[in-house]
Design a protein around this motif. Structure first.
Motif, mmCIF file in Angstrom:
data_model
loop_
_atom_site.group_PDB
_atom_site.id
_atom_site.type_symbol
_atom_site.label_atom_id
_atom_site.label_comp_id
_atom_site.label_asym_id
_atom_site.label_seq_id
_atom_site.Cartn_x
_atom_site.Cartn_y
_atom_site.Cartn_z
ATOM 1 N N GLU A 1 22.477 13.480 62.523
ATOM 2 C CA GLU A 1 21.869 14.578 61.845
ATOM 3 C C GLU A 1 22.599 16.202 61.605
ATOM 4 O OE1 GLU A 1 17.458 14.412 62.456
ATOM 5 O OE2 GLU A 1 17.379 12.547 61.609
ATOM 6 N N ALA A 2 22.575 15.744 63.201
ATOM 7 C CA ALA A 2 23.481 17.591 63.727
ATOM 8 C C ALA A 2 24.955 17.340 63.015
ATOM 9 C CB ALA A 2 24.028 17.374 65.726
ATOM 10 N N GLU B 1 25.744 16.955 60.039
ATOM 11 C CA GLU B 1 25.127 17.553 59.086
ATOM 12 C C GLU B 1 25.776 18.831 58.862
ATOM 13 O OE1 GLU B 1 23.025 15.611 57.264
ATOM 14 O OE2 GLU B 1 23.315 13.529 56.800
ATOM 15 N N VAL B 2 24.677 19.416 60.380
ATOM 16 C CA VAL B 2 24.496 20.948 60.149
ATOM 17 C C VAL B 2 26.197 20.965 60.398
ATOM 18 C CG1 VAL B 2 23.498 22.055 61.537
ATOM 19 C CG2 VAL B 2 22.011 20.216 60.533
ATOM 20 N N ILE B 3 26.917 20.815 61.527
ATOM 21 C CA ILE B 3 27.873 21.027 62.119
ATOM 22 C C ILE B 3 29.083 21.241 60.964
ATOM 23 C CG2 ILE B 3 29.602 20.806 63.658
ATOM 24 C CD1 ILE B 3 28.123 19.955 65.336
ATOM 25 N N LYS C 1 28.103 21.725 58.046
ATOM 26 C CA LYS C 1 28.012 22.818 57.153
ATOM 27 C C LYS C 1 28.448 24.380 57.591
ATOM 28 C CE LYS C 1 24.152 25.242 54.903
ATOM 29 N NZ LYS C 1 22.475 25.502 54.825
ATOM 30 N N GLN C 2 28.482 24.483 58.698
ATOM 31 C CA GLN C 2 28.792 25.186 59.361
ATOM 32 C C GLN C 2 30.620 25.303 59.604
ATOM 33 O OE1 GLN C 2 26.639 24.695 63.504
ATOM 34 N NE2 GLN C 2 24.888 25.554 62.532
#
Length: 679
Positions: free
Chosen positions: A403-404, A406-408, A410-411
């Motif tokens: 999950e982390a 996917e966030v990274i 995107k960033q």
């Protein structure tokens, strides 16, 4: 050092101090003057015995024994060394103990007491192996090989020589490597491997690379003579033996005198020159009988026997045959063979015990390793259980990490967009900066061109103005008009000087450096001659000091401009007070790291500028006396920086003004600029 010790010996206050000085004298004279070394070692030994100083007693006795051996007094050497050996062992004086063992072994080798020689060498080897000193071990291995060589056991000798050579090569030990090659060459010869013998001798000379000691040259030339003798090249053999004999006679080495004479006699006998052979053997016998080198003496007796048999002098042949047999029986007796066998067995037994001990240690290590394997197996089982438990936790952590991630990602995508925007901005700013730099370069070039052309354009009318003033000064008689005309001429001259200096600045900035050797004497003399033509104050003293050993290359014209402006500046601002003797000191000498430091010191009107750095700026004036608008020091700074140097201002402790310039030893990177040469 010896002279100072002898002087100190005369005023030594007590016996302890006398003992110490005599011991130092023996150390200083060791291997330099054997007779004097022996004298002071003996005197120090007697005093140490009297005072009960066991450390110096052993050391001086050991040195005395070594000197006696060097002077061929073999039995005396054995007596003193044997006496102090147990004292060295009892007092744990290991360095002296090792050297005494080695010295005893060598002396017994010379006397052909080979069993005793081996015994001492093996004792020495044990001590050195315990300490692990590879260089000392190699020396003892070489000496053991020499004993086996004397016993004619050439295979055993070569074994120890090979072991010694391997140890030296493995540990980078060069000490006595040349002597080892000579010993190996002699061994190869005795084993009829004559080519290897000669190559080994030649390798000895290569090893010492033209700096061979007399001892190596004696033994090396002797070894080459022997090698060529074995190869039946008798003229070449005789040549090398004669070289060895000449050096041995020069340094007083009687052993090698006997060795060379004996082989040369054998060559003469082979050539049927029996008279020469007998003469050489007689000379060798006289030398060796006196010294007690039994092995060589035995060989001389044998050669005499063969020579007299050949010439049918049977009575003489029988006499020398008897001497040979008697000496051989005394040297190579059954007891000697048994003694050597016992010594070899004892040493081999010690090595076997050491081998067994090492194997037992290996078995113990194997048992410990097996136990460790069992412990590791148990721990591995426990580790598997821990890993299984941890695997469940890892799966839960991986889910959260996904999950982390996917966030990274995107960033990261957003950051990439911003980075591209920043790159575009940087490229735009870089392009703008390049345009500005190009514009600045163009403006600077135009400014330099403007200054150059304007200066030349103005100087034409200015020259006409000065010419008219000069004509008017000759024609006009009115005093007031004459005064105005003189002022107008002086003003025109100052303006001409300013324009000239502006042109010089332009030329400096656009010049290409050319280097040549600088003669500061010539430059300073030219500058002072120019100043004299311009007119020097009568009360001004100018002193110069230029180091005659200065060596530097630079641009001669720029160096001249720098010195001319500094000297002219000091003259211009001299102190015109009648109460003070005005002076200028010009000092040019060596600086740091090969540079040259030029100093111009004066007691003139001084510098009132609060910030000295501003003096070197254009149009900055230190005094109202300045006639060039503050350009002179700016020219000095510009020319100095052009050649990579440094200029500065100091106030001396006496309060005088000092301008200094440091000329670099080599051109700086600025010298490589490709611009037109100064006009």
């Amino acid at each position: 050092m010896v002279d100072s010790l002898l002087s100190e010996l005369q005023t030594a206050p007590d016996e302890q101090r006398i003992l110490k000085i005599k011991a130092q004298l023996a150390d200083e004279l060791f291997d330099i003057d054997n007779q004097m070394c022996l004298r002071y070692a003996d005197e120090a030994y007697q005093m140490a015995t009297k005072l009960g100083d066991s450390t110096r007693l052993v050391r001086m006795a050991r040195m005395k024994g070594q000197m006696l051996r060097g002077l061929d007094r073999l039995q005396e050497s054995i007596d003193i060394l044997t006496e102090v050996l147990p004292i060295a062992r009892r007092n744990n004086l290991r360095e002296d103990y090792k050297k005494i063992l080695n010295a005893l072994a060598i002396v017994h080798t010379f006397q052909a007491d080979y069993d005793k020689a081996l015994e001492y060498h093996f004792q020495s080897l044990v001590v050195r192996q315990e300490e692990g000193n590879k260089a000392e071990i190699s020396i003892t291995l070489n000496n053991i090989g020499l004993v086996y060589f004397k016993l004619r056991n050439y295979e055993a000798a070569l074994k120890y020589y090979d072991e010694c050579l391997a140890l030296k090569k493995e540990n980078g030990i060069t000490y006595d490597l040349d002597a080892l090659y000579i010993n190996m060459g002699l061994c190869y010869g005795k084993l009829h491997r004559y080519i290897e013998a000669r190559e080994s001798m030649e390798q000895a000379f290569i090893t010492c690379d033209g700096k061979c000691s007399d001892a190596i040259r004696i033994s090396g030339e002797y070894g080459l003579g022997i090698s060529y003798f074995w190869l039946q090249n008798l003229p070449e053999a005789d040549k090398h033996l004669n070289i060895s004999l000449a050096i041995a006679r020069r340094v007083g080495d009687k052993l090698y005198q006997g060795e060379n004479l004996t082989v040369m006699a054998e060559i003469a006998a082979d050539l049927n020159d029996n008279v020469t052979a007998e003469k050489l053997l007689t000379e060798a016998e006289g030398i060796i009988t006196e010294l007690g080198y039994n092995e060589l003496l035995m060989n001389i007796y044998l050669q005499f026997s063969h020579l007299y048999t050949k010439t049918e002098s049977f009575e003489q042949a029988s006499k020398y045959q008897s001497r040979y047999i008697h000496l051989k029986d005394s040297l190579v007796s059954e007891e000697l063979v048994k003694s050597i066998a016992k010594i070899q067995t004892n040493f081999a037994e010690r090595e076997n015990i050491a081998t067994i001990a090492s194997k037992e240690e290996a078995i113990k290590q194997q048992r410990d390793l097996n136990a460790a394997v069992v412990v590791i197996a148990v721990l591995a089982g426990l580790l598997i259980l821990v890993l299984q438990f941890g695997n469940r936790n890892i799966k839960r952590v991986n889910a959260k990490l996904s999950e982390a991630k996917e966030v990274i990602q995107k960033q990261n995508a957003e950051l990439e967009i911003k980075n591209r925007q920043l790159d575009n901005e940087v490229d735009k700013k870089t392009l703008d900066l390049a345009r500005v730099n190009q514009s600045l370069k163009q403006v600077n070039d135009e400014l330099d061109n403007f200054i150059y052309k304007t200066s030349h354009d103005i100087r034409g009318p200015l020259a006409s103005l000065k010419g008219m003033c000069n004509v008017a000064l000759m024609d006009v008689k009115d005093p007031v008009a004459l005064d105005y005309l003189k002022k107008l001429d002086a003003t025109a001259e100052r303006l001409n000087s300013i324009l000239t200096r502006l042109v010089i600045i332009n030329q400096i900035n656009n010049s290409k450096i050319t280097t040549e050797k600088i003669d500061f004497n010539v430059i300073v003399n030219d500058v002072l001659m120019l100043e004299k033509k311009k007119g020097l104050p009568q009360e001004l003293q100018i002193n110069t000091f230029i180091d005659p050993d200065l060596q530097i290359e630079s641009d001669k014209e720029l160096v001249r401009i720098v010195l001319e402006n500094l000297i002219d500046n000091a003259i211009k601002f001299y102190n015109d007070s009648e109460r003070i003797q005005s002076f200028i000191h010009i000092h040019i000498g060596k600086g740091e790291n090969g540079s040259v430091r030029a100093r111009v010191i004066d007691n003139g009107i001084g510098i009132s500028e609060s910030s000295p750095g501003k003096l070197f700026q254009m149009f900055s004036r230190a005094s109202e006396r300045s006639e060039t608008g503050g350009i002179g020091l700016y020219i000095t700074k510009t020319a100095t920086e052009k050649i990579g140097g440094k200029v500065g201002l100091l106030t001396t402790p006496e309060g005088y003004t000092e301008f200094y310039v440091i000329f670099p030893p080599v051109p700086s990177s600025a010298w490589d600029r490709a611009v037109p040469h100064m006009a």
